[in-house]
Motif scaffolding. Structure first.
Motif, PDB file in Angstrom:
ATOM      1  N   ASP A   1       0.820  -1.218   0.000  1.00 55.42           N
ATOM      2  CA  ASP A   1       0.000   0.000   0.000  1.00 55.42           C
ATOM      3  C   ASP A   1       0.855   1.271   0.000  1.00 55.42           C
ATOM      4  N   GLY A   2       2.184   1.097  -0.043  1.00 57.02           N
ATOM      5  CA  GLY A   2       3.096   2.238  -0.071  1.00 57.02           C
ATOM      6  C   GLY A   2       3.557   2.688   1.299  1.00 57.02           C
ATOM      7  N   LYS A   3       3.001   2.097   2.364  1.00 56.94           N
ATOM      8  CA  LYS A   3       3.386   2.493   3.726  1.00 56.94           C
ATOM      9  C   LYS A   3       4.818   2.049   4.006  1.00 56.94           C
ATOM     10  N   PRO A   4       5.719   3.014   4.338  1.00 61.18           N
ATOM     11  CA  PRO A   4       7.096   2.645   4.645  1.00 61.18           C
ATOM     12  C   PRO A   4       7.345   2.544   6.158  1.00 61.18           C
ATOM     13  N   ILE A   5       8.223   1.641   6.542  1.00 56.50           N
ATOM     14  CA  ILE A   5       8.725   1.529   7.910  1.00 56.50           C
ATOM     15  C   ILE A   5      10.242   1.697   7.795  1.00 56.50           C
ATOM     16  N   ASP A   6      10.811   2.643   8.538  1.00 57.05           N
ATOM     17  CA  ASP A   6      12.237   2.945   8.459  1.00 57.05           C
ATOM     18  C   ASP A   6      12.992   2.370   9.647  1.00 57.05           C
ATOM     19  N   TYR A   7      14.213   1.879   9.366  1.00 57.22           N
ATOM     20  CA  TYR A   7      15.091   1.326  10.391  1.00 57.22           C
ATOM     21  C   TYR A   7      16.475   1.945  10.233  1.00 57.22           C
ATOM     22  N   LEU A   8      17.067   2.391  11.351  1.00 56.27           N
ATOM     23  CA  LEU A   8      18.435   2.885  11.337  1.00 56.27           C
ATOM     24  C   LEU A   8      19.363   1.685  11.137  1.00 56.27           C
ATOM     25  N   ALA A   9      20.241   1.783  10.150  1.00 53.55           N
ATOM     26  CA  ALA A   9      21.098   0.649   9.806  1.00 53.55           C
ATOM     27  C   ALA A   9      22.459   1.136   9.326  1.00 53.55           C
ATOM     28  N   THR A  10      23.397   0.214   9.242  1.00 60.27           N
ATOM     29  CA  THR A  10      24.714   0.511   8.695  1.00 60.27           C
ATOM     30  C   THR A  10      25.179  -0.686   7.884  1.00 60.27           C
ATOM     31  N   SER A  11      26.233  -0.485   7.131  1.00 68.14           N
ATOM     32  CA  SER A  11      26.880  -1.576   6.402  1.00 68.14           C
ATOM     33  C   SER A  11      28.358  -1.224   6.276  1.00 68.14           C
ATOM     34  N   GLY A  12      29.204  -2.166   6.659  1.00 72.62           N
ATOM     35  CA  GLY A  12      30.636  -1.940   6.628  1.00 72.62           C
ATOM     36  C   GLY A  12      31.163  -1.490   7.982  1.00 72.62           C
ATOM     37  N   CYS A  13      32.467  -1.273   8.037  1.00 75.95           N
ATOM     38  CA  CYS A  13      33.151  -0.864   9.269  1.00 75.95           C
ATOM     39  C   CYS A  13      33.552   0.610   9.185  1.00 75.95           C
ATOM     40  N   ALA A  14      33.736   1.228  10.341  1.00 76.19           N
ATOM     41  CA  ALA A  14      34.217   2.610  10.379  1.00 76.19           C
ATOM     42  C   ALA A  14      35.509   2.711   9.572  1.00 76.19           C
ATOM     43  N   ASP A  15      35.633   3.790   8.818  1.00 77.95           N
ATOM     44  CA  ASP A  15      36.780   4.078   7.954  1.00 77.95           C
ATOM     45  C   ASP A  15      36.829   3.181   6.712  1.00 77.95           C
ATOM     46  N   TRP A  16      35.778   2.391   6.474  1.00 76.64           N
ATOM     47  CA  TRP A  16      35.676   1.538   5.285  1.00 76.64           C
ATOM     48  C   TRP A  16      34.323   1.729   4.614  1.00 76.64           C
TER      49      TRP A  16
ATOM     50  N   THR B   1      29.649  -3.680  10.410  1.00 74.20           N
ATOM     51  CA  THR B   1      29.488  -5.039   9.891  1.00 74.20           C
ATOM     52  C   THR B   1      30.603  -5.364   8.913  1.00 74.20           C
ATOM     53  N   ALA B   2      30.700  -6.637   8.559  1.00 75.35           N
ATOM     54  CA  ALA B   2      31.683  -7.101   7.576  1.00 75.35           C
ATOM     55  C   ALA B   2      31.089  -7.068   6.167  1.00 75.35           C
ATOM     56  N   GLY B   3      30.093  -6.218   5.957  1.00 74.24           N
ATOM     57  CA  GLY B   3      29.462  -6.091   4.652  1.00 74.24           C
ATOM     58  C   GLY B   3      27.975  -6.343   4.684  1.00 74.24           C
ATOM     59  N   CYS B   4      27.484  -6.881   5.779  1.00 76.10           N
ATOM     60  CA  CYS B   4      26.046  -7.102   5.940  1.00 76.10           C
ATOM     61  C   CYS B   4      25.356  -5.763   6.198  1.00 76.10           C
ATOM     62  N   ILE B   5      24.034  -5.795   6.237  1.00 73.56           N
ATOM     63  CA  ILE B   5      23.244  -4.652   6.682  1.00 73.56           C
ATOM     64  C   ILE B   5      22.891  -4.935   8.135  1.00 73.56           C
ATOM     65  N   GLY B   6      23.370  -4.084   9.023  1.00 77.71           N
ATOM     66  CA  GLY B   6      23.139  -4.272  10.448  1.00 77.71           C
ATOM     67  C   GLY B   6      22.188  -3.234  10.995  1.00 77.71           C
ATOM     68  N   LEU B   7      21.095  -3.679  11.613  1.00 78.03           N
ATOM     69  CA  LEU B   7      20.177  -2.761  12.255  1.00 78.03           C
ATOM     70  C   LEU B   7      20.756  -2.364  13.609  1.00 78.03           C
ATOM     71  N   ILE B   8      20.672  -1.097  13.932  1.00 82.81           N
ATOM     72  CA  ILE B   8      21.371  -0.525  15.077  1.00 82.81           C
ATOM     73  C   ILE B   8      20.584  -0.651  16.379  1.00 82.81           C
ATOM     74  N   ASN B   9      19.318  -0.344  16.361  1.00 85.96           N
ATOM     75  CA  ASN B   9      18.511  -0.318  17.580  1.00 85.96           C
ATOM     76  C   ASN B   9      17.867  -1.670  17.839  1.00 85.96           C
ATOM     77  N   GLU B  10      18.012  -2.154  19.072  1.00 84.44           N
ATOM     78  CA  GLU B  10      17.443  -3.460  19.407  1.00 84.44           C
ATOM     79  C   GLU B  10      15.924  -3.468  19.255  1.00 84.44           C
ATOM     80  N   SER B  11      15.255  -2.389  19.638  1.00 84.61           N
ATOM     81  CA  SER B  11      13.793  -2.350  19.497  1.00 84.61           C
ATOM     82  C   SER B  11      13.401  -2.349  18.014  1.00 84.61           C
TER      83      SER B  11
END
Length: 144
Positions: free
Chosen positions: A26-41, A107-117
């Motif tokens: 239906d177009g409804k988005p849910i957003d999650y804070l995430a990262t991929s890779g390591c700091a400085d990479w 992460t080592a290239g994965c998509i990692g969600l930051i917040n446990e909730s």
């Protein structure tokens, strides 16, 4: 239904964060804070640095049903991203997935969600989607 991961790739020594968006039909988005890779990479071109850089830009699939991994940094549910491996003239990346970013940030290239909730909410939504009969969801990775 689809997932879109976006993150700006820049020269930075601190860990960069992006957005994983789950978009319902239906177009409804849910957003999650995430990262991929390591700091400085997380610079442009680092996508092919195995074990350090972010997931390469592209179109993928993820299953709605995860499996459990004891691997340090994951230690929980893992949604395995396919195709696996990802191959280009710039390199090979393998064993990528979506998981909670446990232990050392990044992460080592994965998509990692930051917040446990947020991670628990993501897992609950994926379980509901799986129960509705959907086996996999397309994932787009973009670096604007």
């Amino acid at each position: 239904m689809q997932l879109i991961f976006t993150m700006g790739l820049i020269v930075a020594s601190e860990l960069l964060y992006g957005n994983l968006q789950l978009i319902y039909p239906d177009g409804k988005p849910i957003d999650y804070l995430a990262t991929s890779g390591c700091a400085d990479w997380q610079r442009p071109g680092d996508e092919w640095a195995r074990g350090k850089g972010p997931i390469p830009e592209g179109d993928y699939e993820i299953p709605t049903d995860p499996y459990w991994l004891e691997t340090r940094g994951i230690e929980g549910f893992f949604f395995h991203i396919t195709p696996d491996p990802v191959i280009s003239d710039k390199g090979v990346r393998a064993e990528l997935g979506i998981h909670f970013d446990a232990n050392v940030p990044g992460t080592a290239g994965c998509i990692g969600l930051i917040n446990e909730s947020g991670w628990r909410g993501f897992c609950d939504r994926m379980a509901a989607i799986a129960e509705s009969g959907v086996k996999s969801i397309p994932l787009k990775v973009r670096y604007p």
